[in-house]
Write an enzyme that holds these catalytic residues in place. Structure first.
Site, mmCIF file in Angstrom:
data_model
loop_
_atom_site.group_PDB
_atom_site.id
_atom_site.type_symbol
_atom_site.label_atom_id
_atom_site.label_comp_id
_atom_site.label_asym_id
_atom_site.label_seq_id
_atom_site.Cartn_x
_atom_site.Cartn_y
_atom_site.Cartn_z
ATOM 1 N N HIS A 89 0.821 -1.210 0.000
ATOM 2 C CA HIS A 89 0.000 0.000 0.000
ATOM 3 C C HIS A 89 0.861 1.268 0.000
ATOM 4 C CE1 HIS A 89 -2.677 3.024 2.035
ATOM 5 N NE2 HIS A 89 -3.475 2.595 1.084
ATOM 6 N N ARG A 128 11.389 13.868 11.156
ATOM 7 C CA ARG A 128 11.248 14.802 10.034
ATOM 8 C C ARG A 128 10.156 15.840 10.271
ATOM 9 N NH1 ARG A 128 13.626 10.436 8.872
ATOM 10 N NH2 ARG A 128 15.040 10.168 7.108
#
Length: 157
Positions: A89, A128
């Site tokens: 996915h 991040r």
């Protein structure tokens, strides 16, 4: 010597759309905060920053296209977090989202910035979004400001 065309980082007088995924919102909310902070610090007015939330990253390109069609934005910043799981996915979503964002930018000649964090782990995504690896929302917004200004420079040249 070639003529160098550069653009500054002033967001004053510019209008920005932020499109953020609600999925993995513990990451995307931090990306949005970083992006808004970068825009405001570079001179954008709060009223000129429009935030739209979509269900997931896959829905971002469609909304980016709709926002670009309006012709009201100097740049569009796409923010999301796609974290690899145990199925393919991740690969499908990342590929289609990146292609879709690029397609909108090219079709409408408006900067549409890829601020989607794509990571193997939750820890990498957190890094991040404002810890060890900086804030990719901030980076994406700064890119949006520079590209919006550069589009003006190139148009006038």
């Amino acid at each position: 010597m070639p003529k160098l065309m550069e653009a500054g980082l002033s967001a004053k007088g510019k209008t920005f759309a932020l499109i953020a995924s609600r999925f993995n919102d513990f990451i995307t909310d931090r990306l949005v905060s970083g992006a808004v902070d970068a825009l405001v610090r570079n001179g954008a007015a709060d009223k000129d920053i429009h935030l739209v939330k979509v269900p997931g990253a896959f829905e971002i390109p469609l909304l980016a296209k709709k926002m670009a069609e309006k012709g009201e934005y100097d740049a569009i910043v796409c923010l999301g977090a796609v974290i690899r799981g145990s199925t393919p996915h991740f690969d499908y979503v990342c590929a289609e989202v990146s292609k879709g964002i690029a397609q909108v930018s090219l079709e409408f000649s408006v900067p549409v910035i890829f601020g989607i964090v794509t990571t193997d782990t939750i820890e990498q995504a957190i890094e991040r979004a404002g810890t060890k690896a900086g804030n990719k929302g901030w980076n994406a917004a700064v890119s949006a400001v520079e590209m919006a200004n550069l589009m003006e420079v190139v148009t006038r040249a």
